[in-house]
Design a protein around this motif. Structure first.
Motif, PDB file in Angstrom:
ATOM      1  N   UNK A 174      49.460  72.859  20.177  1.00  0.00           N
ATOM      2  CA  UNK A 174      48.908  71.500  20.162  1.00  0.00           C
ATOM      3  C   UNK A 174      48.434  71.098  21.556  1.00  0.00           C
ATOM      4  N   UNK A 175      49.228  71.401  22.559  1.00  0.00           N
ATOM      5  CA  UNK A 175      48.842  71.085  23.942  1.00  0.00           C
ATOM      6  C   UNK A 175      47.553  71.796  24.335  1.00  0.00           C
ATOM      7  N   UNK A 176      47.487  73.088  24.042  1.00  0.00           N
ATOM      8  CA  UNK A 176      46.308  73.868  24.428  1.00  0.00           C
ATOM      9  C   UNK A 176      45.053  73.304  23.786  1.00  0.00           C
ATOM     10  N   UNK A 177      45.158  72.902  22.528  1.00  0.00           N
ATOM     11  CA  UNK A 177      43.977  72.407  21.831  1.00  0.00           C
ATOM     12  C   UNK A 177      43.561  71.035  22.328  1.00  0.00           C
ATOM     13  N   UNK A 178      44.511  70.126  22.470  1.00  0.00           N
ATOM     14  CA  UNK A 178      44.164  68.782  22.910  1.00  0.00           C
ATOM     15  C   UNK A 178      43.582  68.793  24.321  1.00  0.00           C
ATOM     16  N   UNK A 179      44.114  69.627  25.189  1.00  0.00           N
ATOM     17  CA  UNK A 179      43.568  69.702  26.547  1.00  0.00           C
ATOM     18  C   UNK A 179      42.180  70.326  26.555  1.00  0.00           C
ATOM     19  N   UNK A 239      36.228  69.345  26.750  1.00  0.00           N
ATOM     20  CA  UNK A 239      34.928  69.497  26.092  1.00  0.00           C
ATOM     21  C   UNK A 239      34.251  68.162  25.850  1.00  0.00           C
ATOM     22  N   UNK A 240      35.034  67.138  25.547  1.00  0.00           N
ATOM     23  CA  UNK A 240      34.474  65.836  25.189  1.00  0.00           C
ATOM     24  C   UNK A 240      34.598  64.806  26.309  1.00  0.00           C
ATOM     25  N   UNK A 241      35.072  65.239  27.483  1.00  0.00           N
ATOM     26  CA  UNK A 241      35.278  64.323  28.617  1.00  0.00           C
ATOM     27  C   UNK A 241      36.123  63.120  28.178  1.00  0.00           C
ATOM     28  N   UNK A 242      37.163  63.413  27.426  1.00  0.00           N
ATOM     29  CA  UNK A 242      38.035  62.413  26.805  1.00  0.00           C
ATOM     30  C   UNK A 242      39.112  62.008  27.803  1.00  0.00           C
ATOM     31  N   UNK A 243      39.171  60.727  28.164  1.00  0.00           N
ATOM     32  CA  UNK A 243      40.094  60.260  29.198  1.00  0.00           C
ATOM     33  C   UNK A 243      40.807  58.983  28.750  1.00  0.00           C
ATOM     34  N   UNK A 244      41.680  58.507  29.621  1.00  0.00           N
ATOM     35  CA  UNK A 244      42.406  57.264  29.366  1.00  0.00           C
ATOM     36  C   UNK A 244      41.478  56.058  29.351  1.00  0.00           C
ATOM     37  N   UNK A 245      40.252  56.220  29.822  1.00  0.00           N
ATOM     38  CA  UNK A 245      39.304  55.106  29.802  1.00  0.00           C
ATOM     39  C   UNK A 245      38.681  54.905  28.427  1.00  0.00           C
ATOM     40  N   UNK A 246      38.872  55.845  27.521  1.00  0.00           N
ATOM     41  CA  UNK A 246      38.270  55.760  26.197  1.00  0.00           C
ATOM     42  C   UNK A 246      39.081  54.877  25.258  1.00  0.00           C
ATOM     43  N   UNK A 247      38.386  54.367  24.244  1.00  0.00           N
ATOM     44  CA  UNK A 247      39.023  53.778  23.067  1.00  0.00           C
ATOM     45  C   UNK A 247      38.595  54.619  21.877  1.00  0.00           C
ATOM     46  N   UNK A 248      39.556  55.317  21.290  1.00  0.00           N
ATOM     47  CA  UNK A 248      39.287  56.183  20.146  1.00  0.00           C
ATOM     48  C   UNK A 248      39.363  55.371  18.862  1.00  0.00           C
ATOM     49  N   UNK A 249      38.358  55.545  18.001  1.00  0.00           N
ATOM     50  CA  UNK A 249      38.317  54.843  16.719  1.00  0.00           C
ATOM     51  C   UNK A 249      38.166  55.853  15.589  1.00  0.00           C
ATOM     52  N   UNK A 272      36.048  76.605  22.540  1.00  0.00           N
ATOM     53  CA  UNK A 272      36.678  75.767  23.553  1.00  0.00           C
ATOM     54  C   UNK A 272      37.484  76.662  24.495  1.00  0.00           C
ATOM     55  N   UNK A 273      37.960  76.084  25.579  1.00  0.00           N
ATOM     56  CA  UNK A 273      38.646  76.846  26.621  1.00  0.00           C
ATOM     57  C   UNK A 273      39.815  77.649  26.050  1.00  0.00           C
ATOM     58  N   UNK A 295      39.161  84.603  15.003  1.00  0.00           N
ATOM     59  CA  UNK A 295      39.500  83.762  16.151  1.00  0.00           C
ATOM     60  C   UNK A 295      40.759  84.279  16.829  1.00  0.00           C
ATOM     61  N   UNK A 296      40.779  84.174  18.156  1.00  0.00           N
ATOM     62  CA  UNK A 296      41.963  84.517  18.935  1.00  0.00           C
ATOM     63  C   UNK A 296      42.129  83.483  20.043  1.00  0.00           C
ATOM     64  N   UNK A 297      43.375  83.161  20.392  1.00  0.00           N
ATOM     65  CA  UNK A 297      43.579  82.221  21.482  1.00  0.00           C
ATOM     66  C   UNK A 297      44.877  81.454  21.358  1.00  0.00           C
ATOM     67  N   UNK A 298      45.162  80.576  22.316  1.00  0.00           N
ATOM     68  CA  UNK A 298      46.451  79.871  22.378  1.00  0.00           C
ATOM     69  C   UNK A 298      46.611  78.762  21.357  1.00  0.00           C
ATOM     70  N   UNK A 299      45.553  78.402  20.621  1.00  0.00           N
ATOM     71  CA  UNK A 299      45.656  77.313  19.647  1.00  0.00           C
ATOM     72  C   UNK A 299      46.109  77.794  18.273  1.00  0.00           C
TER      73      UNK A 299
END
Length: 470
Positions: free
Chosen positions: A155-160, A165-175, A298-299, A326-330
């Motif tokens: 979960x951590x690997x994917x959310x980060x 990828x989406x430049x998602x920060x604390x300044x956003x409001x997600x809807x 994604x990364x 697919x292969x990776x930490x997610x």
């Protein structure tokens, strides 16, 4: 804990940091109430949560994560047999969010009440990164639903990766207004906000009016949601102040992409993933957003295309169709108690077989054709991607939506059959000829069925097996 960074302070804490279906809660209140849940749930084998779109659902999920207990989200409209199977198979000992429900409904599990006024800071263990965070159950299209074990690390690997990828920060409001028992609505749509520190507005139901009134910067939706938004000109135009519109869980029809772009001024982000892999491929906030494409891995994620044997490589030329692996930490840690199913889903070298067919261009951009079981049509010796034919049909001005399947045919093996929702006068012969003009002749539908609507599941995916059965 690392997964819930925003609950550790440092991001500010407005009274409405999270607003779910009109009810607000601060992060401090969320943490205190979730702490009380964690104290009750600590040591349980698993915590099931009846995942209605409520503040209590979020508190219960966070409480389970704080306690290091696997959380099992349960669809509120799940039928008796499905609910009993999930609760029994998961080993859940407690059920939160089912206050007032009978013991029969709970399948004998003890109810864990959620009190928003509770305050607790229990001494709960720090979850191991490799330990199970969630058990999400698949749709069960090939049998009883399977429990997908997702670790804190995945979960951590994917959310980060998605935040980058989406430049998602604390300044956003997600809807968003998506269900809270899937990856899209719960992992991305709730835990993502608690990881990045962004404010969250869950609209209860994903209506165009609800989205338009929310005043967000980042919006999540499935194609059905975006189709309805695009059909409401005023609501679509109200999203002009947003930063990103993200679509997933099914391909976004190109006409919807183009109308959203014209009305809101935003070219939507499209992404691809599965319960077992989380979100693995996406277009980028700062990159090209190409209609019909889900972009780049994604990364940390690698992808490849293979032939029907699951081994032979398929050319990344933008045309050749192959199974996406697919292969990776997610990636998930396996199916609970189903080692044989897990073995069938993995290659000898450990890659996950998605069961989806795709093309990858020379530039690395991915286009998902569909499920190998229903979307790869073998007709007269040709391999035809249903998604390509669907896209061609949707380009016709008299077509509102379309789904293409391969029906058994004694001569061709499979015949291309299109189910079309018209929005103007048109005949099947006209649509077949339209496709033949735009694509290779062998890709034209041999039969076109005009219908009032297409059967879909809760995430907007067309139930193609139901079309074949009909």
């Amino acid at each position: 804990m690392d997964l819930l960074t925003a609950l550790q302070g440092g991001y500010g804490d407005a009274a409405d940091a999270l607003r779910i279906d009109g009810r607000a809660i601060s992060r401090e209140q969320l943490l205190a109430a979730a702490g009380a849940v964690a104290a009750r749930a600590a040591g349980a084998a698993a915590l099931a949560v009846l995942a209605r779109p409520t503040v209590e659902t979020v508190v219960a999920v966070v409480g389970g994560l704080l306690a290091g207990v696997p959380v099992v989200p349960l669809a509120p409209d799940s039928g008796e047999l499905e609910r009993a199977h999930i609760l029994r198979d998961s080993g859940a000992e407690l059920l939160a969010g089912a206050d007032g429900e009978s013991a029969e409904f709970r399948c004998g599990l003890a109810a864990l009440p959620v009190d928003l006024a509770a305050k607790a800071d229990p001494a709960v263990p720090v979850p191991a990164p490799h330990g199970p965070a969630m058990l999400l159950y698949t749709s069960g299209t090939t049998g009883a639903p399977k429990g997908v074990m997702l670790s804190h690390r995945a979960l951590l690997a994917d959310l980060d990766a998605l935040a980058a990828a989406w430049a998602w920060t604390a300044e956003d409001t997600l809807v968003h207004g998506l269900p809270l028992f899937h990856v899209h609505g719960l992992v991305l749509g709730v835990l993502g906000a608690l990881r990045t520190g962004s404010r969250l507005v869950h609209t209860g139901r994903p209506t165009p009016a609800g989205y338009a009134a929310a005043g967000g910067t980042l919006y999540f939706g499935v194609p059905t949601v975006w189709s309805r938004v695009a059909a409401d000109e005023a609501c679509a135009q109200a999203l002009a102040g947003a930063r990103l519109l993200v679509s997933g869980s099914a391909p976004l029809p190109v006409p919807v992409f183009e109308r959203l772009t014209a009305l809101s001024g935003h070219r939507p982000i499209e992404r691809y993933g599965m319960t077992e892999t989380l979100i693995t491929v996406s277009t980028r906030a700062d990159g090209e957003r190409r209609p019909g494409s889900v972009g780049l891995p994604v990364a940390g994620v690698r992808t490849r295309l293979c032939g029907e044997d699951g081994v032979s490589p398929v050319a990344c030329d933008g045309e050749s169709v192959g199974e996406l692996q697919v292969s990776g930490p997610t990636l998930y840690d396996g199916y609970l108690g189903r080692p044989e199913a897990d073995a069938q889903s993995r290659t000898a070298d450990g890659w996950f077989r998605t069961g989806d067919v795709a093309t990858i261009g020379p530039d690395g951009f991915h286009r998902i054709v569909g499920r190998a079981s229903v979307d790869l049509i073998k007709s007269g010796g040709f391999r035809i991607g249903a998604g390509e034919v669907e896209a061609a049909l949707r380009d016709h001005p008299a077509v509102a939506d379309a789904a293409v399947v391969g029906a058994p045919d004694p001569d061709l093996g499979q015949a291309v059959v299109a189910f079309v929702v018209p929005e103007g006068p048109v005949t099947g012969d006209q649509l077949a000829a339209f496709v033949a003009q735009r694509l290779s002749v062998h890709k034209r539908p041999r039969r076109v069925v005009l219908v009032e609507e297409l059967p879909r599941n809760a995430m907007g995916k067309v139930l193609k097996k139901r079309l074949l059965e009909g």
